[in-house]
Every structure is written in structure tokens, then in C-alpha cells.
Design a protein around this motif. Sequence first.
Motif, mmCIF file in Angstrom:
data_model
loop_
_atom_site.group_PDB
_atom_site.id
_atom_site.type_symbol
_atom_site.label_atom_id
_atom_site.label_comp_id
_atom_site.label_asym_id
_atom_site.label_seq_id
_atom_site.Cartn_x
_atom_site.Cartn_y
_atom_site.Cartn_z
ATOM 1 N N GLY A 118 0.812 -1.206 0.000
ATOM 2 C CA GLY A 118 0.000 0.000 0.000
ATOM 3 C C GLY A 118 0.846 1.256 0.000
ATOM 4 O O GLY A 118 1.793 1.403 -0.761
ATOM 5 N N SER A 119 0.512 2.171 0.884
ATOM 6 C CA SER A 119 1.225 3.436 0.984
ATOM 7 C C SER A 119 2.685 3.209 1.366
ATOM 8 O O SER A 119 3.030 2.257 2.069
ATOM 9 C CB SER A 119 0.551 4.317 2.044
ATOM 10 N N SER A 120 3.536 4.106 0.898
ATOM 11 C CA SER A 120 4.967 3.982 1.177
ATOM 12 C C SER A 120 5.352 4.653 2.488
ATOM 13 O O SER A 120 6.532 4.658 2.857
ATOM 14 C CB SER A 120 5.775 4.606 0.031
ATOM 15 N N ARG A 121 4.392 5.194 3.208
ATOM 16 C CA ARG A 121 4.710 5.959 4.404
ATOM 17 C C ARG A 121 4.674 5.105 5.671
ATOM 18 O O ARG A 121 3.742 4.364 5.901
ATOM 19 C CB ARG A 121 3.714 7.118 4.573
ATOM 20 N N GLY A 122 5.699 5.248 6.507
ATOM 21 C CA GLY A 122 5.690 4.700 7.852
ATOM 22 C C GLY A 122 5.410 3.223 7.959
ATOM 23 O O GLY A 122 4.421 2.808 8.563
ATOM 24 N N VAL A 123 6.300 2.388 7.431
ATOM 25 C CA VAL A 123 6.091 0.946 7.487
ATOM 26 C C VAL A 123 7.411 0.236 7.757
ATOM 27 O O VAL A 123 8.473 0.662 7.284
ATOM 28 C CB VAL A 123 5.457 0.425 6.177
ATOM 29 N N GLY A 124 7.333 -0.855 8.513
ATOM 30 C CA GLY A 124 8.536 -1.629 8.790
ATOM 31 C C GLY A 124 8.216 -3.101 8.990
ATOM 32 O O GLY A 124 7.099 -3.457 9.392
ATOM 33 N N TYR A 125 9.187 -3.949 8.676
ATOM 34 C CA TYR A 125 9.056 -5.394 8.866
ATOM 35 C C TYR A 125 10.422 -5.891 9.334
ATOM 36 O O TYR A 125 11.386 -5.860 8.576
ATOM 37 C CB TYR A 125 8.658 -6.066 7.555
ATOM 38 N N LEU A 126 10.492 -6.319 10.588
ATOM 39 C CA LEU A 126 11.750 -6.781 11.161
ATOM 40 C C LEU A 126 11.596 -8.186 11.715
ATOM 41 O O LEU A 126 10.530 -8.570 12.189
ATOM 42 C CB LEU A 126 12.204 -5.867 12.303
ATOM 43 N N LEU A 127 12.676 -8.952 11.667
ATOM 44 C CA LEU A 127 12.704 -10.229 12.355
ATOM 45 C C LEU A 127 12.940 -9.982 13.840
ATOM 46 O O LEU A 127 13.617 -9.032 14.228
ATOM 47 C CB LEU A 127 13.819 -11.109 11.782
ATOM 48 N N GLU A 146 8.363 8.341 12.143
ATOM 49 C CA GLU A 146 8.540 9.608 11.434
ATOM 50 C C GLU A 146 8.198 9.507 9.953
ATOM 51 O O GLU A 146 8.445 10.427 9.189
ATOM 52 C CB GLU A 146 9.982 10.089 11.613
ATOM 53 N N GLY A 147 7.625 8.359 9.548
ATOM 54 C CA GLY A 147 7.173 8.220 8.168
ATOM 55 C C GLY A 147 8.145 7.519 7.246
ATOM 56 O O GLY A 147 7.900 7.421 6.044
ATOM 57 N N GLY A 148 9.238 6.995 7.786
ATOM 58 C CA GLY A 148 10.216 6.284 6.966
ATOM 59 C C GLY A 148 9.947 4.794 6.904
ATOM 60 O O GLY A 148 8.864 4.325 7.282
ATOM 61 N N THR A 149 10.918 4.044 6.437
ATOM 62 C CA THR A 149 10.789 2.589 6.334
ATOM 63 C C THR A 149 11.889 1.897 7.123
ATOM 64 O O THR A 149 12.962 2.457 7.358
ATOM 65 C CB THR A 149 10.879 2.107 4.876
ATOM 66 N N ALA A 150 11.622 0.654 7.522
ATOM 67 C CA ALA A 150 12.615 -0.164 8.216
ATOM 68 C C ALA A 150 12.360 -1.614 7.838
ATOM 69 O O ALA A 150 11.447 -2.248 8.366
ATOM 70 C CB ALA A 150 12.518 0.023 9.731
ATOM 71 N N LEU A 151 13.126 -2.120 6.892
ATOM 72 C CA LEU A 151 12.975 -3.503 6.450
ATOM 73 C C LEU A 151 14.199 -4.308 6.851
ATOM 74 O O LEU A 151 15.332 -3.880 6.649
ATOM 75 C CB LEU A 151 12.796 -3.562 4.929
ATOM 76 N N ASP A 152 13.953 -5.480 7.406
ATOM 77 C CA ASP A 152 15.040 -6.355 7.822
ATOM 78 C C ASP A 152 15.867 -6.768 6.610
ATOM 79 O O ASP A 152 15.307 -7.063 5.549
ATOM 80 C CB ASP A 152 14.466 -7.597 8.503
ATOM 81 N N PRO A 153 17.193 -6.785 6.732
ATOM 82 C CA PRO A 153 18.042 -7.201 5.601
ATOM 83 C C PRO A 153 17.658 -8.552 5.017
ATOM 84 O O PRO A 153 17.730 -8.755 3.807
ATOM 85 C CB PRO A 153 19.444 -7.236 6.217
#
Length: 235
Positions: A118-127, A146-153
Amino acid sequence: MYAVRGVGGREIVEDRVRVVIAEDSVLLREGLTRLLTDRGHDVVAGVGDAEALLKTIADLDAQGALPDVVVADVRMPPTHTDEGVRAAVRLRKTHPRLGVLVLSQYVEERYATELLAGSSRGVGYLLKDRVAEVREFVDAVVRVAEGGTALDPEVVAQLLGRSRKQDVLAGLTPREREVLGLMAEGRTNGAIARQLVVSDGAVEKHVSNIFLKLGLSQSDGDHRRVLAVLTYLNS
């Protein structure tokens, strides 16, 4: 802004964020609360299932006290399958200003794709293993708030390696693919340069080439970094 003491007593200045934690393991929920409060953040609520999460967010919103970010487990009661991520996806639709960071024991590609589609704002997926790296985890929470992203390597590596996406990324050089992977993790150009041991200018050139090859114009603004990753997910 607030200050905490880092290694050697050095003062570190960070932004305070308001967090709701959704995790059925009381031990882990309390641990996450401690990690965040120790660094000056406000954990305004902790719940143990998806329904309680949705109700809590609705109640806080009605009070004009919507948090900055939700940290939620992918699998929650009663079935321990996808209740957490379903609630996260729903919250992203009903409260687009709310950051959502989900935690998972393993890379679950379907859930990651659904969350990011969906939207590119404020999303993260971490192990969940990433929680042990306290500084990186807290940085991820703040970044998503703060509206950024955080995806696990590991999530990035698996998604970028999907065979059906090869045509989208075929025009990228190996170095550009490497830079794209680091961008997807939420790293800045400076952090990417340090990781690859190259100059900031070299990274900026790679990033510009990625935007060009993926058809992302300057009109897409600051979200081009996220869109560069979402392009292959939505193709």
C-alpha cells in the motif's frame, strides 16, 4: 527532543515517539516496553491480541491521542497465524498517519508483500532477532514513526531475489542492486557509503541511476527511496 546516555557517557539526542505494542508474549512485550522507555520513548499501551490493538487505536484516536507508531507481532491469538499482520494492514488503511512496524520470527514473504503493497509511508518489517540489536531496533521504531521505512536485511534479500521480479530489476547493475537492498533497509546515503566503503557521491550517483531505471521522477519527492523498492513488489 530528549537526551540519553550512550557508551562512555556520551549524550545522544533523539526524537521522542509515542508507541503502542501488540505482542501476546508478556515477557517480550515487557522487554520491548523497557527497551523503548529506557531511551525516553512513551509506550502508551501494551496489548496481547489483534482485537485489543484495533480497539486501543480507535479509543486513542477518539481521544485525539493517536500514537506515532504501532509495534505488532505478525502472529497473534486466537489462531496465532496472521491476526497481527491483518490488523497492521487494516490500521495502515484506516490511519494512514500511523506508523506500523511488524515483528516476525521468520521471513514470511506473503505478509511482508501485503504490508508493503500500500502506501509507502511509515512501514517496517523486522525479524524478532533484530530486537537484540537494541540501537538498530529503536532507530527502526523512530524511523517508522517519522514516516520512513525499516525492512530487515533478510526480508529485503528474499524479496529482491524472487524470480518473478527479475525483469523489473534486470536493468540494474550488481552494485545498484546492492544499493537498492540497503535503501530498502531504510539506510541513508551516508550509511550506504560507509557500508560499501565508497564515497557519498558514488552512492548518490547509484541512487540517481536506480530512480532513472525504475522510472521514478523527481515529482515523486522524498518517497522515491521507498517507491524504488515498492516498484518490484507491485509489478
